[in-house]
Design a protein around this motif. Structure first.
Motif, short mmCIF file in Angstrom:
data_model
loop_
_atom_site.label_atom_id
_atom_site.label_comp_id
_atom_site.label_asym_id
_atom_site.label_seq_id
_atom_site.Cartn_x
_atom_site.Cartn_y
_atom_site.Cartn_z
N LEU A 1 131.85 84.56 47.37
CA LEU A 1 131.41 83.95 48.61
C LEU A 1 130.43 82.85 48.21
O LEU A 1 129.43 83.13 47.53
CB LEU A 1 130.69 85.03 49.42
N TYR A 2 130.76 81.60 48.59
CA TYR A 2 129.98 80.46 48.14
C TYR A 2 129.05 79.92 49.22
O TYR A 2 129.40 79.97 50.41
CB TYR A 2 130.91 79.31 47.73
N GLY A 3 127.95 79.35 48.80
CA GLY A 3 127.07 78.64 49.73
C GLY A 3 125.71 78.43 49.10
O GLY A 3 125.29 79.23 48.26
N PRO A 4 124.99 77.38 49.52
CA PRO A 4 123.67 77.12 48.94
C PRO A 4 122.68 78.23 49.28
O PRO A 4 122.50 78.56 50.45
CB PRO A 4 123.25 75.78 49.56
N GLY A 5 122.09 78.81 48.27
CA GLY A 5 121.11 79.87 48.49
C GLY A 5 121.72 81.23 48.75
O GLY A 5 121.01 82.19 49.04
N ILE A 6 123.03 81.34 48.64
CA ILE A 6 123.68 82.60 49.04
C ILE A 6 123.28 83.77 48.12
O ILE A 6 123.11 84.90 48.59
CB ILE A 6 125.21 82.44 49.10
N ALA A 7 123.08 83.45 46.84
CA ALA A 7 122.60 84.48 45.92
C ALA A 7 121.08 84.48 45.90
O ALA A 7 120.44 85.53 45.96
CB ALA A 7 123.15 84.23 44.52
N ASP A 8 120.53 83.30 45.82
CA ASP A 8 119.09 83.10 45.59
C ASP A 8 118.49 82.38 46.77
O ASP A 8 118.41 81.17 46.80
CB ASP A 8 118.94 82.26 44.30
N ASP A 9 118.07 83.09 47.80
CA ASP A 9 117.85 84.51 47.73
C ASP A 9 118.30 85.16 49.04
O ASP A 9 117.81 86.20 49.42
CB ASP A 9 116.37 84.76 47.45
N LYS A 10 119.25 84.47 49.72
CA LYS A 10 119.67 84.98 51.02
C LYS A 10 120.41 86.30 50.86
O LYS A 10 120.35 87.17 51.73
CB LYS A 10 120.46 83.91 51.76
N GLY A 11 121.08 86.46 49.72
CA GLY A 11 121.70 87.75 49.42
C GLY A 11 120.66 88.86 49.38
O GLY A 11 120.90 89.97 49.86
N GLY A 12 119.49 88.56 48.81
CA GLY A 12 118.42 89.56 48.73
C GLY A 12 117.93 89.95 50.12
O GLY A 12 117.75 91.14 50.43
N LEU A 13 117.72 88.94 50.98
CA LEU A 13 117.28 89.22 52.35
C LEU A 13 118.33 90.04 53.09
O LEU A 13 118.00 90.99 53.81
CB LEU A 13 117.04 87.90 53.10
N ALA A 14 119.60 89.68 52.90
CA ALA A 14 120.68 90.39 53.60
C ALA A 14 120.76 91.84 53.14
O ALA A 14 121.02 92.74 53.95
CB ALA A 14 122.01 89.68 53.37
N VAL A 15 120.53 92.09 51.85
CA VAL A 15 120.55 93.47 51.35
C VAL A 15 119.39 94.27 51.96
O VAL A 15 119.56 95.42 52.38
CB VAL A 15 120.50 93.51 49.81
N ILE A 16 118.23 93.66 52.05
CA ILE A 16 117.08 94.36 52.65
C ILE A 16 117.41 94.75 54.09
O ILE A 16 117.27 95.92 54.49
CB ILE A 16 115.82 93.47 52.63
N LEU A 17 117.88 93.78 54.87
CA LEU A 17 118.12 94.04 56.30
C LEU A 17 119.22 95.09 56.49
O LEU A 17 119.08 96.01 57.31
CB LEU A 17 118.49 92.73 57.01
N ALA A 18 120.30 94.97 55.72
CA ALA A 18 121.40 95.93 55.87
C ALA A 18 120.98 97.33 55.40
O ALA A 18 121.36 98.34 56.01
CB ALA A 18 122.62 95.45 55.10
N SER A 19 120.19 97.39 54.33
CA SER A 19 119.73 98.70 53.84
C SER A 19 118.85 99.39 54.88
O SER A 19 118.97 100.61 55.10
CB SER A 19 118.93 98.54 52.53
N LEU A 20 117.98 98.61 55.50
CA LEU A 20 117.10 99.21 56.51
C LEU A 20 117.88 99.68 57.73
O LEU A 20 117.55 100.70 58.34
CB LEU A 20 116.00 98.21 56.91
N GLN A 21 118.94 98.95 58.05
CA GLN A 21 119.80 99.39 59.17
C GLN A 21 120.48 100.73 58.83
O GLN A 21 120.50 101.65 59.66
CB GLN A 21 120.87 98.32 59.44
N ILE A 22 120.99 100.82 57.61
CA ILE A 22 121.65 102.07 57.18
C ILE A 22 120.66 103.24 57.24
O ILE A 22 120.98 104.31 57.76
CB ILE A 22 122.20 101.92 55.73
N LEU A 23 119.44 103.00 56.74
CA LEU A 23 118.46 104.08 56.70
C LEU A 23 117.95 104.43 58.10
O LEU A 23 117.67 105.59 58.40
CB LEU A 23 117.30 103.69 55.78
#
Ligand SMILES: [Zn+2]
Length: 424
Positions: free
Chosen positions: A139-161
């Motif tokens: 999945l391509y896009g500016p900032g997608i790994a650094d660091d929007k992927g990190g923010l998305a993992v935080i938000l999704a993890s908190l939703q799961i928990l």
């Protein structure tokens, strides 16, 4: 990895290339995965990708305040929806964007902080040349790994928990800053002081894609960054009519650079490379002022002070051009990140969690890039581990992407690890 004046940049793209990483013990006795969390992680993937897309379509370079405020609104809105008390703080330096804080109060004992950054290295209009797109597992896009992927993992993890009813923490703080790519000069102190009030800090920079390094490693150390500046003041004179009346600052600077170029080699934990030069000019005048700047990397806290002392001693020891005055200083930017034994222990716990889903997790001891984990770990109080974000590549470069098949393992890792930390 951009470079500005005083502020060398961060980021962990090169982590993968640096110093190798140790993989978990394949074949060690595995615990069965937590089936509920794993199923929830799998179910969360489409929503995470939607969030990621939404974030990537907001251009948020470190100097694009409008985009950074849109990112802040998005992150804050999501945290509120998850049940956090949220707060905005102005970054104390830089473009004038906001830091977002979200605080959850639980029923347990531990104080945990999760951090990631909202800014990217790109300038306005980057989406025209590097649009959001999907290609196979990437999945391509500016900032997608650094660091929007990190923010998305935080938000999704908190939703799961949240959905799982997990409240096994005293305080859970989320911090999203807008200036990591320009050295976190307006958020680093807040990160450091908040981290000191938490037991554990997980930092969500990306990890490396599998084509670069195996094992989606976590990071346990990163060099600190400083700038060395040497100034020489000489005396101007007509270069044709009366050069003997001048005192050439450029010649003296060249002499002092040669005198000092290898000094750091004798000091453990620090490097110095002179990289920039400025003079007053013009060409037909004996140079009145000359300045050199150098890149300093620190892998042992305090080594920059020893370098500074060695530089002072060297320039005091003698000069080539009489009547010139030389000064030198070493100014620290982001400190070094050293996770230490307790960080390594947490990394090993994470390795065990990856083994539950039959994956190996690397632990990278040290990279030359900088990270906000350094601010969080500066005092040594909290346990800090870096690179819980998604696996990707091309950050600070071109065609940045994340690997879709890193999403579920990362969500499983983060949610399982948080529940484990909560039990301690
Ligand atoms: Zn980053």
């Amino acid at each position: 990895m951009a470079i500005t004046a005083l502020r060398p940049m961060s980021c962990l793209g090169i982590m993968a290339l640096a110093l190798g990483c140790s993989l978990g013990l394949a074949g060690a006795a595995e615990a069965a995965p937590d089936a509920k969390l794993l199923a929830a992680a799998e179910k969360a993937q489409p929503a995470l990708i939607e969030t990621l897309k939404e974030m990537v379509l907001i251009e948020s370079g470190s100097r694009q305040v409008d985009g950074l405020l849109k990112m802040a609104a998005l992150v804050e809105g999501r945290l509120k929806a998850l049940g956090a008390e949220t707060e905005r703080r102005k970054a104390t330096a830089g473009a004038g964007a906001d830091i977002v804080l979200g605080v959850f109060k639980g029923a347990g004992k531990r104080k945990i902080m999760l951090q990631a950054h909202m800014d990217t290295v790109y300038g306005p209009g980057i989406l025209d040349s590097q649009p959001y797109k999907i290609d196979g597992n990437r999945l391509y896009g500016p900032g997608i790994a650094d660091d929007k992927g990190g923010l998305a993992v935080i938000l999704a993890s908190l939703q799961i928990l949240k959905d799982a009813g997990w409240r096994d923490y005293d305080t859970l703080t989320v911090l999203a800053n807008p200036d990591e790519e320009v050295g976190s000069m307006g958020s680093g102190e807040l990160i450091a002081s908040l981290a000191d009030r938490h037991d554990v800090v997980l930092s969500f920079e990306p990890t490396a894609a599998k084509s670069i390094v195996k094992g989606e490693p976590l990071l346990l150390g990163a060099a600190g960054i400083a700038t060395a500046t040497m100034d020489v003041k000489g005396r101007a004179a007509h270069a044709g009519a009366a050069p003997e009346l001048g005192r050439n600052a450029l010649i003296e600077l060249a002499y002092q650079l040669l005198q000092t170029k290898d000094l750091a080699k004798e000091i453990p934990g620090v490097t110095l490379n002179w990289t920039e030069l400025n003079t007053t000019g013009p060409r037909n005048q004996i140079t009145e002022k000359a300045q050199a700047r150098g890149d300093v990397r620190i892998t042992q806290p305090g080594a920059e002070k020893k370098l500074d002392a060695a530089l002072q001693a060297k320039i005091a020891a003698g000069k080539l051009v009489p009547d010139t005055e030389t000064t030198v200083k070493v100014e620290i930017g982001r400190p070094a990140f050293l996770a230490g034994d307790k960080g390594r222990a947490l990394g090993e716990k994470a390795q065990g969690i990856y083994r539950e889903i039959d994956r190996e997790l690397g632990l990278t001891p040290m990279t030359g890039g900088g990270t906000d984990a350094a601010y969080a770990a500066r005092s040594g109080k909290a346990t800090v581990v870096e690179s819980f974000g998604l696996a990707g590549f091309g950050y600070h470069a071109k065609d940045e992407y994340i690997e879709i098949d890193s999403i579920v393992p990362r969500l499983y890792l983060v949610t399982r690890l948080l529940t484990e930390i909560g039990k301690q």
